[in-house]
Design an enzyme around this catalytic site. Structure first.
Site, PDB file in Angstrom:
ATOM      1  N   ASP A  42      26.302 -86.281 -51.643  1.00 43.97           N
ATOM      2  CA  ASP A  42      25.104 -87.123 -51.700  1.00 43.97           C
ATOM      3  C   ASP A  42      23.825 -86.324 -51.618  1.00 43.97           C
ATOM      4  O   ASP A  42      23.838 -85.176 -51.217  1.00 43.97           O
ATOM      5  CB  ASP A  42      25.087 -88.012 -50.445  1.00 43.97           C
ATOM      6  CG  ASP A  42      25.926 -89.244 -50.641  1.00 43.97           C
ATOM      7  OD1 ASP A  42      26.427 -89.438 -51.739  1.00 43.97           O
ATOM      8  OD2 ASP A  42      26.050 -90.003 -49.663  1.00 43.97           O
ATOM      9  N   LYS A  62      21.417 -90.167 -54.774  1.00 42.51           N
ATOM     10  CA  LYS A  62      21.154 -91.592 -54.929  1.00 42.51           C
ATOM     11  C   LYS A  62      19.764 -91.956 -54.453  1.00 42.51           C
ATOM     12  O   LYS A  62      19.578 -92.961 -53.791  1.00 42.51           O
ATOM     13  CB  LYS A  62      22.174 -92.386 -54.117  1.00 42.51           C
ATOM     14  CG  LYS A  62      23.321 -92.864 -54.966  1.00 42.51           C
ATOM     15  CD  LYS A  62      24.084 -93.970 -54.306  1.00 42.51           C
ATOM     16  CE  LYS A  62      24.416 -93.672 -52.863  1.00 42.51           C
ATOM     17  NZ  LYS A  62      25.343 -94.610 -52.269  1.00 42.51           N
ATOM     18  N   MET A 168      17.163 -96.200 -42.713  1.00 44.25           N
ATOM     19  CA  MET A 168      16.588 -96.679 -43.984  1.00 44.25           C
ATOM     20  C   MET A 168      15.294 -97.473 -43.775  1.00 44.25           C
ATOM     21  O   MET A 168      15.155 -98.611 -44.226  1.00 44.25           O
ATOM     22  CB  MET A 168      17.605 -97.533 -44.750  1.00 44.25           C
ATOM     23  CG  MET A 168      18.758 -96.704 -45.265  1.00 44.25           C
ATOM     24  SD  MET A 168      20.019 -97.674 -46.082  1.00 44.25           S
ATOM     25  CE  MET A 168      21.109 -98.017 -44.726  1.00 44.25           C
TER      26      MET A 168
HETATM   27  N1  SAH Z   1      25.724 -92.154 -43.094  1.00 45.87           N
HETATM   28  C1  SAH Z   1      24.401 -91.697 -42.714  1.00 45.87           C
HETATM   29  C2  SAH Z   1      23.337 -92.731 -42.982  1.00 45.87           C
HETATM   30  C3  SAH Z   1      23.113 -92.999 -44.445  1.00 45.87           C
HETATM   31  S1  SAH Z   1      21.877 -94.185 -44.733  1.00 45.87           S
HETATM   32  C4  SAH Z   1      24.435 -91.315 -41.219  1.00 45.87           C
HETATM   33  O1  SAH Z   1      25.416 -91.592 -40.534  1.00 45.87           O
HETATM   34  O2  SAH Z   1      23.484 -90.726 -40.753  1.00 45.87           O
HETATM   35  C5  SAH Z   1      20.478 -93.174 -45.039  1.00 45.87           C
HETATM   36  C6  SAH Z   1      19.536 -93.211 -43.865  1.00 45.87           C
HETATM   37  O3  SAH Z   1      20.003 -92.356 -42.834  1.00 45.87           O
HETATM   38  C7  SAH Z   1      18.154 -92.681 -44.178  1.00 45.87           C
HETATM   39  O4  SAH Z   1      17.353 -93.658 -44.797  1.00 45.87           O
HETATM   40  C8  SAH Z   1      17.646 -92.350 -42.801  1.00 45.87           C
HETATM   41  O5  SAH Z   1      17.230 -93.504 -42.129  1.00 45.87           O
HETATM   42  C9  SAH Z   1      18.909 -91.854 -42.124  1.00 45.87           C
HETATM   43  N2  SAH Z   1      18.969 -90.393 -42.115  1.00 45.87           N
HETATM   44  C10 SAH Z   1      19.910 -89.614 -42.665  1.00 45.87           C
HETATM   45  N3  SAH Z   1      19.653 -88.299 -42.441  1.00 45.87           N
HETATM   46  C11 SAH Z   1      18.522 -88.265 -41.700  1.00 45.87           C
HETATM   47  C12 SAH Z   1      17.736 -87.224 -41.152  1.00 45.87           C
HETATM   48  N4  SAH Z   1      18.070 -85.934 -41.289  1.00 45.87           N
HETATM   49  N5  SAH Z   1      16.631 -87.561 -40.453  1.00 45.87           N
HETATM   50  C13 SAH Z   1      16.279 -88.848 -40.293  1.00 45.87           C
HETATM   51  N6  SAH Z   1      16.967 -89.871 -40.795  1.00 45.87           N
HETATM   52  C14 SAH Z   1      18.083 -89.594 -41.496  1.00 45.87           C
END
Ligand code: SAH
Length: 457
Positions: A42, A62, A168
């Site tokens: 991703d 995405k 998100m």
């Molecule tokens: N599966 C992922 C989440 C995917 S949804 C997890 O467990 O973290 C995508 C959202 O994850 C983003 O919009 C943001 O809100 C969050 N996210 C993912 N990586 C991040 C990061 N390094 N810093 C802050 N938010 C993050």
């Protein structure tokens, strides 16, 4: 492999890559990625992480406005490789089962009876919490925590928990805060936004619900919103922000200890020069191959680019039989004034062998231009017919889709391993801010830096 031998069914690892810092990958995930033939990843997964592994890398990014792959296409791609007997890693940001669509992907695998396993990752909430020193639970302050989503806006929930973490939210911070207020939280409740959690460019913004509602744009993706009194615990200078961020251009210097530094690697891409030499060698001797097989249109496009670059043209291919796989490759070939001698349109990869045989491609010397990751299916099919195959890498798979550049605003020091790395770096950066300390592996490297950037610092 013999023709009638049953190909083993592949295996799929659904893996959480963690929130950004490549070292937050688990040992188990690391082992699985080493064993994988294909890695679908991703856009939340940094290329610094995937670059450590050998498998065929497919970027399924995405970002909202530049859909690379729709979810259905990703599912199809996973299934396609698994059914060809490959070990597939599906690598996702954070944890696959926290807003990660891991559930949907296993449904598809179950319906195709493909074996899989799931390797958890550190979810963004945990990464953000540790790297910003905001505990999610704390005795007497917060005894419950809820993970929520800010997307889509009409589905925002505000559960009854002491600490709320929203994923998100980059474009819906205000809507989330309104929903939380409606549930009876006070305007003075503390809020933190953690942007780029665990990465060198992590930023934390804090305030109250009321203050954030009065600000316009407050966050850029990827960002998390944390709400609750535990944020009182936050301090500006924490263990992570205190560390110096050093950009390492090529090489692996020893002097940057993990305790004092966050190392950001910037590959110096010297390997491309080696590939060019190989391409040049093959193009100069292109008459040696009586058969050239183009497996896709990229192979055609890049091969002909190099053909001209190294001073040859289509006349130098007049003695060769030219074969294409798929209509796009044949169409691309016509742009260079050549009709394919054998235009194969196999319905599945396993049909290629039979079609080559019917077309009389057997016991030949075959040149196979393609990506750096050779399609072993095709090589096997050709070799089964007694041909000797020379794969030639003319483009890097997936690379061009995700050229990230490092934001120098967050960098304190830069280290270069060689003069040629300074040169490559200067192709992307015209100047380097004065406040950044620059060092090199030797005086020649530092002199090259002074020569190129001297007046522009
Ligand atoms: N599966 C992922 C989440 C995917 S949804 C997890 O467990 O973290 C995508 C959202 O994850 C983003 O919009 C943001 O809100 C969050 N996210 C993912 N990586 C991040 C990061 N390094 N810093 C802050 N938010 C993050």
């Amino acid at each position: 492999m013999k023709k009638n031998q049953q190909r083993p069914k592949g295996y799929v690892y659904i893996i959480g890559a963690g929130p950004g810092d490549p070292d937050l990958l688990t040992l188990k995930a690391e082992r699985a990625l080493r064993a994988s033939d294909v890695i679908l990843y991703d856009d939340l997964v940094t290329s610094a992480l995937v670059d450590r592994f050998e498998g065929l890398k497919i970027y399924t990014g995405k970002r909202k406005d530049s859909h690379h792959f729709e979810q259905d296409a990703i599912n199809e791609e996973i299934v396609r490789h698994a059914l060809r007997g490959k070990i597939v890693a599906r690598l996702k940001g954070g944890d696959p089962f926290v807003f990660g669509r891991g559930g949907e992907e296993i449904d598809v695998l179950r319906s195709h009876r493909i074996d899989y396993e799931i390797i958890p990752g550190i979810t963004a909430a945990h990464g953000a919490s540790s790297y910003s020193e905001i505990p999610l639970t704390m005795r007497k302050v917060s005894s419950s925590v809820a993970f929520c989503t800010g997307h889509p806006v009409n589905k925002i929930q505000a559960p009854d928990a002491d600490t709320l973490v929203y994923y998100m939210v980059a474009s819906s911070v205000h809507e989330v805060l309104e929903a939380v207020l409606k549930k009876g939280r006070k305007e003075s409740t503390k809020v933190a936004i953690v942007q780029n959690a665990t990465r060198y460019n992590q930023q934390v913004f804090t305030g109250t619900i009321g203050e954030f509602l009065r600000r316009d744009r407050v966050a850029y993706s990827p960002a998390l919103l944390i709400i609750g009194e535990n944020i009182n615990h936050f301090i500006e200078k924490n263990w992570f922000s205190r560390k110096k961020k050093v950009l390492v251009v090529g090489g692996e210097p020893k002097q940057f200890s993990e305790r004092d530094y966050v190392v950001v690697n910037f590959p110096c891409r010297r390997e491309e020069a080696a590939e060019r030499a190989e391409i040049e060698r093959c193009i100069e001797g292109v008459g040696e191959w009586p058969v050239i097989v183009f497996p896709n249109r990229f192979a055609v496009k890049y091969f002909f680019g190099y053909l001209m670059e190294f001073g040859r043209d289509v006349r130098h291919l007049s003695g060769a039989r030219i074969c294409t796989i798929g209509r796009p490759a044949a169409t691309e070939l016509q742009k260079f004034g050549i009709l394919s001698d054998l235009a194969l349109e196999p319905e599945s990869p396993s049909a290629i062998g039979g079609l080559l045989r019917e077309g009389g491609v057997s016991r030949q010397k075959v040149l196979l231009p393609g990506s750096n990751l050779v399609d072993s299916y095709l090589v096997n099919a050709l070799e089964e017919e007694g041909s000797t195959v020379t794969p030639l890498s003319v483009y890097l798979h997936g690379k061009h889709e995700q050229e990230e550049t490092v934001d120098l605003d967050f960098i304190d020091e830069i280290w270069f391993s060689s003069p040629s790395c300074v040169k490559n770096f200067s192709a992307l950066y015209r100047s380097v801010p004065d406040r950044i300390t620059v060092t090199g592996a030797d005086s020649g490297t530092e002199a090259e830096f002074a020569r190129i950037f001297g007046g522009k610092r």
